[in-house]
Design an enzyme around this catalytic site. Structure first.
Site, PDB file in Angstrom:
ATOM      1  N   GLY A 136       0.866  -1.167   0.000  1.00  0.00           N
ATOM      2  CA  GLY A 136       0.000   0.000   0.000  1.00  0.00           C
ATOM      3  C   GLY A 136       0.900   1.212   0.000  1.00  0.00           C
ATOM      4  O   GLY A 136       2.020   1.140  -0.511  1.00  0.00           O
ATOM      5  N   SER A 184       3.184   3.532   2.261  1.00  0.00           N
ATOM      6  CA  SER A 184       3.754   3.505   3.610  1.00  0.00           C
ATOM      7  C   SER A 184       3.488   4.803   4.371  1.00  0.00           C
ATOM      8  O   SER A 184       3.236   4.780   5.574  1.00  0.00           O
ATOM      9  CB  SER A 184       5.249   3.196   3.552  1.00  0.00           C
ATOM     10  OG  SER A 184       5.914   4.159   2.769  1.00  0.00           O
ATOM     11  N   CYS A 187       6.509  -4.989   0.501  1.00  0.00           N
ATOM     12  CA  CYS A 187       6.581  -3.673  -0.145  1.00  0.00           C
ATOM     13  C   CYS A 187       6.473  -2.544   0.878  1.00  0.00           C
ATOM     14  O   CYS A 187       7.437  -2.267   1.574  1.00  0.00           O
ATOM     15  CB  CYS A 187       5.497  -3.570  -1.232  1.00  0.00           C
ATOM     16  SG  CYS A 187       5.756  -2.202  -2.364  1.00  0.00           S
ATOM     17  N   ARG A 244      13.114   3.651  -1.109  1.00  0.00           N
ATOM     18  CA  ARG A 244      11.713   3.612  -1.537  1.00  0.00           C
ATOM     19  C   ARG A 244      11.587   4.021  -3.003  1.00  0.00           C
ATOM     20  O   ARG A 244      12.445   4.724  -3.529  1.00  0.00           O
ATOM     21  CB  ARG A 244      10.847   4.500  -0.641  1.00  0.00           C
ATOM     22  CG  ARG A 244      11.233   5.965  -0.714  1.00  0.00           C
ATOM     23  CD  ARG A 244      10.457   6.778   0.290  1.00  0.00           C
ATOM     24  NE  ARG A 244       9.047   6.369   0.235  1.00  0.00           N
ATOM     25  CZ  ARG A 244       8.154   6.785   1.111  1.00  0.00           C
ATOM     26  NH1 ARG A 244       8.505   7.577   2.085  1.00  0.00           N
ATOM     27  NH2 ARG A 244       6.905   6.413   0.991  1.00  0.00           N
ATOM     28  N   ILE A 267       5.705  -3.505  -7.608  1.00  0.00           N
ATOM     29  CA  ILE A 267       4.848  -2.364  -7.940  1.00  0.00           C
ATOM     30  C   ILE A 267       5.385  -1.121  -7.232  1.00  0.00           C
ATOM     31  O   ILE A 267       5.299  -1.032  -6.000  1.00  0.00           O
ATOM     32  CB  ILE A 267       3.386  -2.623  -7.500  1.00  0.00           C
ATOM     33  CG1 ILE A 267       2.853  -3.923  -8.093  1.00  0.00           C
ATOM     34  CG2 ILE A 267       2.482  -1.437  -7.885  1.00  0.00           C
ATOM     35  CD1 ILE A 267       2.735  -3.953  -9.590  1.00  0.00           C
ATOM     36  N   ARG A 268       5.946  -0.185  -7.993  1.00  0.00           N
ATOM     37  CA  ARG A 268       6.567   1.015  -7.401  1.00  0.00           C
ATOM     38  C   ARG A 268       7.356   0.587  -6.154  1.00  0.00           C
ATOM     39  O   ARG A 268       7.228   1.148  -5.073  1.00  0.00           O
ATOM     40  CB  ARG A 268       5.494   2.046  -7.018  1.00  0.00           C
ATOM     41  CG  ARG A 268       4.978   2.869  -8.202  1.00  0.00           C
ATOM     42  CD  ARG A 268       3.831   3.774  -7.831  1.00  0.00           C
ATOM     43  NE  ARG A 268       4.080   4.563  -6.633  1.00  0.00           N
ATOM     44  CZ  ARG A 268       4.566   5.802  -6.620  1.00  0.00           C
ATOM     45  NH1 ARG A 268       4.808   6.424  -7.732  1.00  0.00           N
ATOM     46  NH2 ARG A 268       4.789   6.422  -5.492  1.00  0.00           N
ATOM     47  N   HIS A 298       5.491  -8.682  -4.224  1.00  0.00           N
ATOM     48  CA  HIS A 298       4.168  -9.013  -3.692  1.00  0.00           C
ATOM     49  C   HIS A 298       3.809 -10.467  -3.950  1.00  0.00           C
ATOM     50  O   HIS A 298       3.119 -10.767  -4.930  1.00  0.00           O
ATOM     51  CB  HIS A 298       3.106  -8.139  -4.357  1.00  0.00           C
ATOM     52  CG  HIS A 298       3.207  -6.691  -4.023  1.00  0.00           C
ATOM     53  ND1 HIS A 298       2.733  -6.167  -2.847  1.00  0.00           N
ATOM     54  CD2 HIS A 298       3.738  -5.651  -4.705  1.00  0.00           C
ATOM     55  CE1 HIS A 298       2.952  -4.864  -2.819  1.00  0.00           C
ATOM     56  NE2 HIS A 298       3.576  -4.523  -3.935  1.00  0.00           N
ATOM     57  N   GLU A 353       1.580 -12.034  -2.561  1.00  0.00           N
ATOM     58  CA  GLU A 353       0.113 -12.130  -2.435  1.00  0.00           C
ATOM     59  C   GLU A 353      -0.601 -11.813  -3.750  1.00  0.00           C
ATOM     60  O   GLU A 353      -1.794 -12.046  -3.880  1.00  0.00           O
ATOM     61  CB  GLU A 353      -0.387 -11.225  -1.303  1.00  0.00           C
ATOM     62  CG  GLU A 353      -0.450  -9.731  -1.598  1.00  0.00           C
ATOM     63  CD  GLU A 353       0.898  -9.013  -1.543  1.00  0.00           C
ATOM     64  OE1 GLU A 353       1.948  -9.688  -1.430  1.00  0.00           O
ATOM     65  OE2 GLU A 353       0.889  -7.767  -1.637  1.00  0.00           O
TER      66      GLU A 353
END
Lengths: 291, 192
Positions: free
Chosen positions: B47, B49, B79, B106, B133-134, B169, B171
């Protein structure tokens, strides 16, 4: 393994879930939004309420202004292009925007065709009022959907109407028998495969946020309880008396949308909400744009 | 084996679905009162941070979760969850729990155009799919941190005692091996 851009773009929307995406017009506002807990910001020169007030043709923002906001925050930065204006989208892709909103808030550039979003590497979010619009935008390559609502009004009624309708249609599609899906796809003017996904999974194949008219923590929680996976707040924050406090409260409301005690507490002392315009008083109906 | 999943923002639903596939019990953590139940492991999802740090503080979750982590509760951060646990993050003082001996970077691959998927070796589990993802990566490790995965010369997974982090990720894929790895950490911790 071949990288599938569309999967990655849908995944970024998944990371935004449970969050609030805030409209900002300056790097200072972007920093306030980030500090308040926004999960992304939408960079634009004028927020929807001011677009309504100013009238005239509304276009993509100055890339320099968007870049200044990109440099000010570490969260994802989105920006809007006119419906069908694929060159504005090419420009935003060139400055590495994180998400493009092909938005009815700006003046449409094309009254027939939306952008072929499959031609782009960067992700797109599009507005929808019903399941047909949502699935057509997804066919065109949108990797995230939001309700259209009626932007810049501070009136939640259209966002509620759109979210209820989309959820209602999803439930109906879920209850059809498989052989009825072909006719339903024809009626909705959508692809059979996408409709089959909705039938099997009882949800859209991409993340679905609420947008348009959200002005209070209660509005945000209402949209979440109606099935939104997160919210966009446009004019509601920086047109209010105390933007930082309101922004924080809306962020908390989206996280704990099912807890009235907490909602009561965070709704206290937020100062004035944006004045807003009632549905009957609106001259420019943005939700009619792009079908 | 109830696992608490921080559910204040981000992709917590995807972790729930993974644990469902593994028949592991789980519950959502949205407020301090959600911690009044037995928990044998904690997942910090992907998500934003900065959003999570803000909400952890506002919802009075920060201190109780920090003391659970420092007392040795197994924790798995993906992440943004990695950033929440890092003791140091390059170029920022916006930090989270600061419990794990890693220095993270980051948005290390740039903006969304830098997001990618690949396959890579993870510890002794073999090759698994990895979706970034980013994403951040780990610049350097210290203390007792062990490297679990390296992609393109950057550390993307690591473990220090009961803390497990991945920059990618698991998940978001159908490969549940990293979650299984974490569940076995929780089981071993329970026995000891």
């Amino acid at each position: 393994m071949e990288t599938n851009r569309y999967v990655l773009n849908k995944a970024l929307a998944q990371m935004l879930k449970g969050g609030v995406i805030m409209d900002v017009t300056t790097p200072e506002q972007a920093k306030i939004a980030e500090a308040a807990g926004a999960c992304a910001v939408m960079a634009l020169e004028r927020i929807p309420a001011d677009i309504r007030a100013a009238g005239g043709v509304s276009r993509m923002s100055d890339p320099k202004m968007i870049k200044a906001i990109q440099n000010a925050v570490s969260i994802p930065v989105m920006a809007k292009v006119r419906i069908g204006h694929f060159v504005e989208a090419q420009i935003l892709e060139a400055i590495e925007i994180d998400y493009i909103d092909e938005s009815e808030v700006l003046s449409p550039a094309d009254d027939i065709y939306h952008i072929d979003k499959t031609k782009f590497q960067v992700p797109f979010v599009c507005g929808a009022r019903n399941l047909g619009e949502a699935l057509r935008r997804i066919s065109e390559g949108a990797s995230m959907i939001r309700t259209k609502g009626e932007p810049g009004t501070g009136d939640i009624i259209q966002a509620v109407r759109h979210m209820r309708l989309i959820q209602n249609e999803i439930r109906k599609i879920g209850s059809l028998s498989e052989d009825e899906l072909y006719e339903a796809a024809k009626e909705l003017s959508v692809s059979y495969d996408l409709l089959k996904y909705v039938h099997e999974n009882h949800k859209l194949p991409v993340v679905n946020f609420a947008a348009g008219g959200i002005a209070t923590p209660a509005d945000a929680a209402l949209m979440m309880q109606l099935g939104a996976e997160g919210v966009f707040v446009g004019s509601g924050i920086f047109k209010s008396g105390n933007p930082a406090a309101r922004a924080q409260a809306i962020v908390q409301a989206v996280t704990n949308y099912n807890d009235p005690q907490l909602l009561a507490k965070i709704s206290e002392n937020l100062g004035e909400a944006m004045v807003g315009i009632n549905e009957q008083e609106i001259k420019l109906i943005m939700e009619e744009r792009g079908k | 084996m109830p696992i608490g999943i921080l559910a204040i923002q981000g992709a917590f639903r995807e972790h729930e679905m993974t644990l469902d596939r593994l028949h592991v019990k789980h519950f959502q953590i949205r407020q301090a009162k959600d911690l009044d139940q037995p928990m044998e492991g904690l997942i910090l999802p992907g998500g934003e941070s900065t959003t999570m740090v803000k909400l952890l503080t506002d919802l009075k979750l920060f201190e109780p979760l920090l003391s659970l982590i420092t007392s040795g509760l197994p924790v798995f951060g993906t992440c943004a969850g990695l950033l929440l646990l890092a003791k140091q993050i390059s170029g920022t003082d916006k930090l989270g729990f600061q419990t794990m001996s890693i220095r993270a970077k980051r948005n290390a691959y740039g903006r969304q155009l830098g997001s990618f998927a690949c396959e890579g070796h993870f510890a002794d589990l073999g090759i698994i799919p990895m979706v970034f993802i980013r994403a951040p990566y780990i610049d350097s490790i210290f203390g007792k941190t062990e490297i679990l995965a390296i992609v393109n010369d950057h550390i993307v997974a690591a473990r220090e005692n009961q803390q497990l982090v991945t920059a990618f990720h698991p998940e978001l894929t159908n490969d549940d091996s990293v979650h299984k790895y974490f569940i076995s950490m929780c089981q071993k911790n329970k026995k000891s």
